[in-house]
Design a protein around this motif. Sequence first.
Motif, PDB file in Angstrom:
ATOM      1  N   LEU A  15      34.173  35.598  34.652  1.00  0.00           N
ATOM      2  CA  LEU A  15      33.198  35.466  35.727  1.00  0.00           C
ATOM      3  C   LEU A  15      33.811  36.094  36.965  1.00  0.00           C
ATOM      4  O   LEU A  15      34.881  35.687  37.410  1.00  0.00           O
ATOM      5  N   VAL A  16      33.120  37.093  37.501  1.00  0.00           N
ATOM      6  CA  VAL A  16      33.571  37.752  38.720  1.00  0.00           C
ATOM      7  C   VAL A  16      32.578  37.440  39.824  1.00  0.00           C
ATOM      8  O   VAL A  16      31.379  37.717  39.681  1.00  0.00           O
ATOM      9  N   ALA A  17      33.066  36.848  40.901  1.00  0.00           N
ATOM     10  CA  ALA A  17      32.256  36.654  42.104  1.00  0.00           C
ATOM     11  C   ALA A  17      32.592  37.811  43.034  1.00  0.00           C
ATOM     12  O   ALA A  17      33.767  38.090  43.289  1.00  0.00           O
ATOM     13  N   VAL A  18      31.566  38.498  43.505  1.00  0.00           N
ATOM     14  CA  VAL A  18      31.765  39.616  44.406  1.00  0.00           C
ATOM     15  C   VAL A  18      31.494  39.128  45.824  1.00  0.00           C
ATOM     16  O   VAL A  18      30.396  38.626  46.101  1.00  0.00           O
ATOM     17  N   PHE A  19      32.476  39.266  46.676  1.00  0.00           N
ATOM     18  CA  PHE A  19      32.469  38.902  48.087  1.00  0.00           C
ATOM     19  C   PHE A  19      32.772  37.418  48.287  1.00  0.00           C
ATOM     20  O   PHE A  19      32.151  36.549  47.677  1.00  0.00           O
ATOM     21  N   ALA A  20      33.712  37.157  49.139  1.00  0.00           N
ATOM     22  CA  ALA A  20      34.100  35.791  49.491  1.00  0.00           C
ATOM     23  C   ALA A  20      32.955  35.114  50.229  1.00  0.00           C
ATOM     24  O   ALA A  20      32.347  35.692  51.123  1.00  0.00           O
ATOM     25  N   SER A  21      32.655  33.908  49.812  1.00  0.00           N
ATOM     26  CA  SER A  21      31.622  33.094  50.449  1.00  0.00           C
ATOM     27  C   SER A  21      31.815  31.670  49.970  1.00  0.00           C
ATOM     28  O   SER A  21      32.495  31.430  48.968  1.00  0.00           O
ATOM     29  N   PRO A  43      36.709  43.319  48.714  1.00  0.00           N
ATOM     30  CA  PRO A  43      37.348  44.543  49.203  1.00  0.00           C
ATOM     31  C   PRO A  43      37.938  44.432  50.612  1.00  0.00           C
ATOM     32  O   PRO A  43      38.747  45.265  50.998  1.00  0.00           O
ATOM     33  N   ASP A  44      37.580  43.407  51.370  1.00  0.00           N
ATOM     34  CA  ASP A  44      38.081  43.227  52.724  1.00  0.00           C
ATOM     35  C   ASP A  44      39.191  42.174  52.706  1.00  0.00           C
ATOM     36  O   ASP A  44      38.920  40.972  52.594  1.00  0.00           O
ATOM     37  N   PRO A  45      40.450  42.595  52.823  1.00  0.00           N
ATOM     38  CA  PRO A  45      41.565  41.635  52.756  1.00  0.00           C
ATOM     39  C   PRO A  45      41.488  40.530  53.809  1.00  0.00           C
ATOM     40  O   PRO A  45      41.998  39.434  53.595  1.00  0.00           O
ATOM     41  N   ALA A  46      40.831  40.782  54.919  1.00  0.00           N
ATOM     42  CA  ALA A  46      40.716  39.768  55.961  1.00  0.00           C
ATOM     43  C   ALA A  46      39.850  38.594  55.521  1.00  0.00           C
ATOM     44  O   ALA A  46      39.889  37.528  56.126  1.00  0.00           O
ATOM     45  N   ARG A  47      39.057  38.779  54.460  1.00  0.00           N
ATOM     46  CA  ARG A  47      38.172  37.718  53.978  1.00  0.00           C
ATOM     47  C   ARG A  47      38.734  36.982  52.768  1.00  0.00           C
ATOM     48  O   ARG A  47      38.042  36.188  52.147  1.00  0.00           O
ATOM     49  N   ALA A  48      39.987  37.246  52.416  1.00  0.00           N
ATOM     50  CA  ALA A  48      40.600  36.611  51.247  1.00  0.00           C
ATOM     51  C   ALA A  48      40.537  35.090  51.386  1.00  0.00           C
ATOM     52  O   ALA A  48      40.558  34.552  52.490  1.00  0.00           O
ATOM     53  N   VAL A  49      40.431  34.431  50.262  1.00  0.00           N
ATOM     54  CA  VAL A  49      40.335  32.971  50.231  1.00  0.00           C
ATOM     55  C   VAL A  49      41.662  32.410  49.727  1.00  0.00           C
ATOM     56  O   VAL A  49      42.092  32.737  48.620  1.00  0.00           O
ATOM     57  N   PRO A  50      42.320  31.564  50.531  1.00  0.00           N
ATOM     58  CA  PRO A  50      43.590  30.989  50.090  1.00  0.00           C
ATOM     59  C   PRO A  50      43.427  30.217  48.780  1.00  0.00           C
ATOM     60  O   PRO A  50      42.464  29.478  48.602  1.00  0.00           O
ATOM     61  N   GLY A  51      44.360  30.438  47.859  1.00  0.00           N
ATOM     62  CA  GLY A  51      44.353  29.715  46.598  1.00  0.00           C
ATOM     63  C   GLY A  51      43.416  30.270  45.545  1.00  0.00           C
ATOM     64  O   GLY A  51      43.307  29.719  44.456  1.00  0.00           O
ATOM     65  N   VAL A  52      42.738  31.375  45.843  1.00  0.00           N
ATOM     66  CA  VAL A  52      41.806  31.983  44.889  1.00  0.00           C
ATOM     67  C   VAL A  52      42.347  33.351  44.494  1.00  0.00           C
ATOM     68  O   VAL A  52      42.770  34.131  45.350  1.00  0.00           O
ATOM     69  N   LYS A  53      42.351  33.639  43.194  1.00  0.00           N
ATOM     70  CA  LYS A  53      42.803  34.939  42.712  1.00  0.00           C
ATOM     71  C   LYS A  53      41.827  36.001  43.205  1.00  0.00           C
ATOM     72  O   LYS A  53      40.646  35.971  42.875  1.00  0.00           O
ATOM     73  N   VAL A  54      42.327  36.920  44.042  1.00  0.00           N
ATOM     74  CA  VAL A  54      41.485  37.921  44.679  1.00  0.00           C
ATOM     75  C   VAL A  54      41.923  39.310  44.250  1.00  0.00           C
ATOM     76  O   VAL A  54      43.115  39.603  44.188  1.00  0.00           O
ATOM     77  N   ALA A  55      40.949  40.161  43.956  1.00  0.00           N
ATOM     78  CA  ALA A  55      41.213  41.568  43.670  1.00  0.00           C
ATOM     79  C   ALA A  55      40.532  42.396  44.750  1.00  0.00           C
ATOM     80  O   ALA A  55      39.376  42.159  45.085  1.00  0.00           O
ATOM     81  N   ALA A  56      41.250  43.364  45.304  1.00  0.00           N
ATOM     82  CA  ALA A  56      40.676  44.244  46.309  1.00  0.00           C
ATOM     83  C   ALA A  56      39.951  45.417  45.652  1.00  0.00           C
ATOM     84  O   ALA A  56      39.190  46.118  46.301  1.00  0.00           O
ATOM     85  N   GLU A  57      40.212  45.619  44.359  1.00  0.00           N
ATOM     86  CA  GLU A  57      39.522  46.643  43.572  1.00  0.00           C
ATOM     87  C   GLU A  57      39.050  45.997  42.282  1.00  0.00           C
ATOM     88  O   GLU A  57      39.680  45.073  41.772  1.00  0.00           O
ATOM     89  N   LEU A  58      37.937  46.505  41.765  1.00  0.00           N
ATOM     90  CA  LEU A  58      37.426  45.942  40.508  1.00  0.00           C
ATOM     91  C   LEU A  58      38.366  46.291  39.360  1.00  0.00           C
ATOM     92  O   LEU A  58      38.729  47.449  39.188  1.00  0.00           O
ATOM     93  N   PRO A  59      38.742  45.300  38.592  1.00  0.00           N
ATOM     94  CA  PRO A  59      39.555  45.583  37.399  1.00  0.00           C
ATOM     95  C   PRO A  59      38.653  46.091  36.278  1.00  0.00           C
ATOM     96  O   PRO A  59      37.442  46.223  36.452  1.00  0.00           O
ATOM     97  N   ASP A  60      39.245  46.357  35.129  1.00  0.00           N
ATOM     98  CA  ASP A  60      38.435  46.695  33.959  1.00  0.00           C
ATOM     99  C   ASP A  60      37.599  45.480  33.602  1.00  0.00           C
ATOM    100  O   ASP A  60      38.119  44.370  33.510  1.00  0.00           O
TER     101      ASP A  60
END
Length: 159
Positions: A15-21, A43-60
């Motif tokens: 499950l991929v959630a796109v955009f922090a919210s 894609p915006d590092p300033a919106r990263a969520v602490p404790g959540v695995k975040v990717a700045a680029e889509l993986p495979d």
Amino acid sequence: MAHGADDSQADTRTLVAVFASPVAEFLLRYGEDLGYRTLLFEPDPARAVPGVKVAAELPDLDADTDVVVTDHHRPELGAALRDVLARPVRWAGVMGNPRHEGPHVEALRSLGVAEADIARVHRPIGLDIGSRRPAEIAIATLAGLIADRNGRPGGFFGR
């Protein structure tokens, strides 16, 4: 008493959630409880969520991946969805008001995405349970994904 069986395929679902919210945070938390491997694409590092695995680029992403875009107001919407649709994901959807055409349609058209690919994007998403709060929206969305995976329309029995 309800009895459930362990789903041996659960560990292959992503499950991929796109955009922090706030909705994305609940989607990922509850998704893990449901056996999904979860990932936040932000894609915006300033919106990263602490404790959540975040990717700045889509993986495979593969045919066992469900993708939920949780913010349809972001300027990166078109590019992010274009990149999702270039992969063989099982399901892609965008949250938003079902009474209006989603902004993703024009964003994708402006990027030259084929109409057949645009049609792969689900909107509205989730079960219509009158959800308003982020946790309720996440539950409705995940219930809709489960129903879709199981070939069911969702809703109450006998109605």
